[in-house]
Enzyme design. Sequence first.
Site, PDB file in Angstrom:
ATOM      1  N   ARG A 165      -7.223  -6.905   9.855  1.00 43.22           N
ATOM      2  CA  ARG A 165      -6.434  -7.416  10.987  1.00 43.22           C
ATOM      3  C   ARG A 165      -7.242  -7.536  12.278  1.00 43.22           C
ATOM      4  O   ARG A 165      -6.814  -8.245  13.179  1.00 43.22           O
ATOM      5  CB  ARG A 165      -5.187  -6.545  11.201  1.00 43.22           C
ATOM      6  CG  ARG A 165      -4.148  -6.800  10.133  1.00 43.22           C
ATOM      7  CD  ARG A 165      -2.849  -6.060  10.363  1.00 43.22           C
ATOM      8  NE  ARG A 165      -1.890  -6.425   9.313  1.00 43.22           N
ATOM      9  CZ  ARG A 165      -0.859  -5.684   8.943  1.00 43.22           C
ATOM     10  NH1 ARG A 165      -0.620  -4.541   9.550  1.00 43.22           N
ATOM     11  NH2 ARG A 165      -0.040  -6.100   7.989  1.00 43.22           N
ATOM     12  N   LYS A 199      -5.800  -3.046   6.274  1.00 44.33           N
ATOM     13  CA  LYS A 199      -4.376  -3.369   6.092  1.00 44.33           C
ATOM     14  C   LYS A 199      -4.257  -4.575   5.158  1.00 44.33           C
ATOM     15  O   LYS A 199      -5.196  -4.893   4.442  1.00 44.33           O
ATOM     16  CB  LYS A 199      -3.720  -3.614   7.452  1.00 44.33           C
ATOM     17  CG  LYS A 199      -3.627  -2.350   8.304  1.00 44.33           C
ATOM     18  CD  LYS A 199      -2.701  -1.331   7.665  1.00 44.33           C
ATOM     19  CE  LYS A 199      -2.650  -0.045   8.440  1.00 44.33           C
ATOM     20  NZ  LYS A 199      -1.910   1.006   7.749  1.00 44.33           N
ATOM     21  N   ARG A 238       2.189  -9.822   8.844  1.00 43.66           N
ATOM     22  CA  ARG A 238       2.257  -9.537  10.290  1.00 43.66           C
ATOM     23  C   ARG A 238       1.421 -10.528  11.102  1.00 43.66           C
ATOM     24  O   ARG A 238       1.722 -10.806  12.256  1.00 43.66           O
ATOM     25  CB  ARG A 238       1.861  -8.094  10.578  1.00 43.66           C
ATOM     26  CG  ARG A 238       2.839  -7.107   9.940  1.00 43.66           C
ATOM     27  CD  ARG A 238       2.862  -5.761  10.594  1.00 43.66           C
ATOM     28  NE  ARG A 238       3.479  -4.793   9.691  1.00 43.66           N
ATOM     29  CZ  ARG A 238       4.785  -4.622   9.540  1.00 43.66           C
ATOM     30  NH1 ARG A 238       5.639  -5.333  10.240  1.00 43.66           N
ATOM     31  NH2 ARG A 238       5.256  -3.731   8.692  1.00 43.66           N
ATOM     32  N   GLN A 281       0.838   7.515   4.650  1.00 46.96           N
ATOM     33  CA  GLN A 281       0.796   7.264   3.204  1.00 46.96           C
ATOM     34  C   GLN A 281       0.054   8.390   2.495  1.00 46.96           C
ATOM     35  O   GLN A 281       0.509   8.884   1.462  1.00 46.96           O
ATOM     36  CB  GLN A 281       0.133   5.913   2.940  1.00 46.96           C
ATOM     37  CG  GLN A 281       0.964   4.763   3.507  1.00 46.96           C
ATOM     38  CD  GLN A 281       0.320   3.416   3.318  1.00 46.96           C
ATOM     39  OE1 GLN A 281      -0.800   3.296   2.811  1.00 46.96           O
ATOM     40  NE2 GLN A 281       1.016   2.367   3.736  1.00 46.96           N
ATOM     41  N   ASP A 311       1.047  -0.901  12.993  1.00 49.18           N
ATOM     42  CA  ASP A 311       1.623  -2.117  12.408  1.00 49.18           C
ATOM     43  C   ASP A 311       1.988  -3.159  13.468  1.00 49.18           C
ATOM     44  O   ASP A 311       2.150  -4.334  13.152  1.00 49.18           O
ATOM     45  CB  ASP A 311       2.879  -1.775  11.588  1.00 49.18           C
ATOM     46  CG  ASP A 311       2.530  -0.978  10.335  1.00 49.18           C
ATOM     47  OD1 ASP A 311       1.343  -0.995   9.936  1.00 49.18           O
ATOM     48  OD2 ASP A 311       3.435  -0.350   9.769  1.00 49.18           O
ATOM     49  N   ARG A 353      -7.616  -3.017  -1.588  1.00 47.05           N
ATOM     50  CA  ARG A 353      -7.462  -1.994  -0.544  1.00 47.05           C
ATOM     51  C   ARG A 353      -7.847  -0.595  -1.059  1.00 47.05           C
ATOM     52  O   ARG A 353      -7.648  -0.292  -2.225  1.00 47.05           O
ATOM     53  CB  ARG A 353      -6.015  -2.013  -0.017  1.00 47.05           C
ATOM     54  CG  ARG A 353      -5.734  -3.315   0.722  1.00 47.05           C
ATOM     55  CD  ARG A 353      -4.336  -3.376   1.248  1.00 47.05           C
ATOM     56  NE  ARG A 353      -4.095  -2.346   2.246  1.00 47.05           N
ATOM     57  CZ  ARG A 353      -2.892  -2.084   2.733  1.00 47.05           C
ATOM     58  NH1 ARG A 353      -1.833  -2.756   2.307  1.00 47.05           N
ATOM     59  NH2 ARG A 353      -2.733  -1.151   3.642  1.00 47.05           N
ATOM     60  N   SER A 374      -2.595   9.399   8.460  1.00 46.75           N
ATOM     61  CA  SER A 374      -1.992   8.368   7.617  1.00 46.75           C
ATOM     62  C   SER A 374      -0.738   8.917   6.953  1.00 46.75           C
ATOM     63  O   SER A 374      -0.792   9.906   6.222  1.00 46.75           O
ATOM     64  CB  SER A 374      -2.987   7.917   6.547  1.00 46.75           C
ATOM     65  OG  SER A 374      -2.286   7.320   5.466  1.00 46.75           O
ATOM     66  N   GLY A 429       0.831  -1.204   0.000  1.00 47.41           N
ATOM     67  CA  GLY A 429       0.000   0.000   0.000  1.00 47.41           C
ATOM     68  C   GLY A 429       0.862   1.248   0.000  1.00 47.41           C
ATOM     69  O   GLY A 429       0.520   2.251  -0.637  1.00 47.41           O
TER      70      GLY A 429
HETATM   71  C1  S3P Z   1       3.342   3.386   6.214  1.00 44.83           C
HETATM   72  C2  S3P Z   1       2.300   3.987   6.857  1.00 44.83           C
HETATM   73  C3  S3P Z   1       1.278   3.260   7.613  1.00 44.83           C
HETATM   74  C4  S3P Z   1       1.727   1.839   7.925  1.00 44.83           C
HETATM   75  C5  S3P Z   1       2.339   1.159   6.735  1.00 44.83           C
HETATM   76  C6  S3P Z   1       3.552   1.929   6.258  1.00 44.83           C
HETATM   77  C7  S3P Z   1       4.294   4.228   5.475  1.00 44.83           C
HETATM   78  O1  S3P Z   1       0.088   3.183   6.850  1.00 44.83           O
HETATM   79  O2  S3P Z   1       0.643   1.083   8.411  1.00 44.83           O
HETATM   80  O3  S3P Z   1       2.741  -0.158   7.066  1.00 44.83           O
HETATM   81  O4  S3P Z   1       5.390   3.746   5.131  1.00 44.83           O
HETATM   82  O5  S3P Z   1       3.968   5.396   5.218  1.00 44.83           O
HETATM   83  P1  S3P Z   1      -0.997   4.380   6.837  1.00 44.83           P
HETATM   84  O6  S3P Z   1      -0.355   5.577   6.317  1.00 44.83           O
HETATM   85  O7  S3P Z   1      -2.093   3.893   5.945  1.00 44.83           O
HETATM   86  O8  S3P Z   1      -1.443   4.534   8.252  1.00 44.83           O
END
Ligand code: S3P
Length: 428
Positions: free
Chosen positions: A344, A340, A385, A168, A313, A121, A166, A93
């Site tokens: 989860r 996720k 995980r 991301q 995570d 997702r 988030s 993701g």
């Molecule tokens: C991540 C952000 C998190 C995390 C993922 C890695 C990243 O997700 O759960 O494993 O590297 O920016 P979210 O931004 O969706 O919370």
Amino acid sequence: MKWLKVARAKPFEFVCDQIASDKSISHRCAMFSLLSDRPSHIRNYLRAEDTLNTLEIVKQLGAEVEDDGDKLTITPPQKLKEPDNVLDCGNSGTAMRLFCGFLSALPGHYVLTGDKYLRRRPMKRVTKPLTQIGAKIDGREDGNLAPLSIRGEKLRSFQYESSIASAQVKSAMILAALRADGISTYREPELSRDHTERMLRGMGANIESWDTITIEPMRTPLEPLDITVPADPSSGFFFAVAAAIVPGSRVVIKDVTLNPTRIEAYQVLKKMGAKVELEQKEDRYEPIGDITITYNGPLQAVEVSERISWLIDELPALSIAMAVAEGESVVKNAEELRVKESDRISSVIHGLKACGITCSETDDGYRIQGGVIQSAEIDSYGDHRIAMSFAIAGLLADMTIKDIDCIETSFPNFIELLGRLTEVATWR
Ligand code: S3P
């Protein structure tokens, strides 16, 4: 389909300098090296499926990658290339969402896809705000599901207030803002992991962050990266839980990022009664050091409802600690767990029930009554995980975990390390 059998462990002392390199930072290293016009040098890049896919995409965009076994040198092309094939993010993701932001402002046509789990997702959380500033992105369910097709466009600067914490989403928007037509601002309900801000600032980008993040577009290419990727605290956490639940044990996780947005689960383990010691050794892009976790008697139940993005995570592994703690533990405000690599909340509760633990799902988390973990056969639901968390539960009662190929996405040497720890893990 591979399976893993883990047998009950004796007390152990384990000093580990081979925990997988940080996944979040590795993805960013590969991607951000394209923002410079000179070679970036990256030591300890995570060589796992997810981050190797990202490296492949960086090559498809025209970069040259030289790997001397220890160090990667990524030389960006003079002008990024329009790839002649789809860009496969595999299970990640992070790769898909960050590339959405990165590619939206880059002239050309790009198709991002992934494995069957990633194609389920939600991507709307990035495609919607990007579309609002002029990006041309489409996909199934009105741009929510991959494959996603992106046509790079000039983007407008923005003031965006995200409803979710988030990293991301934040990173996708920051990457878009670097090529937008003016200064942009981004706010999130609580700080999510901040590797993007730290790394881009280290590369010379003008990014200020207080309550609001302010991003200036880059006028010239950024400085290249020269970085050693630290160990991944999320991967190290499986062994932290192992030491906290196997009487008489101790583990030292070496050279891990001590970024506060990444080590909250260790603080929770400490609150539950484990002995947790942090020792910072350096600070370059990120604070880095060692974490020692020592068994300190039975764990106590805990309620986790704040700073969820700082330990999202690690919640599956933490649920194993909750399953043996005295009392009822509660996890709230963690609805993000449902989107996720698997749902989860459901995967954890199914697994724990199979182990004879009294527990139940709520919409945004779960309740776990601590007890005695029984030997069981566990489905990983294709989620790395979940597979590794229940492997750790196996240190207390023999455990069989089905469908463990997914471990390759983030921690390829996990089974080897677990085997060294217990001398009893077998796999096929
Ligand atoms: C991540 C952000 C998190 C995390 C993922 C890695 C990243 O997700 O759960 O494993 O590297 O920016 P979210 O931004 O969706 O919370």
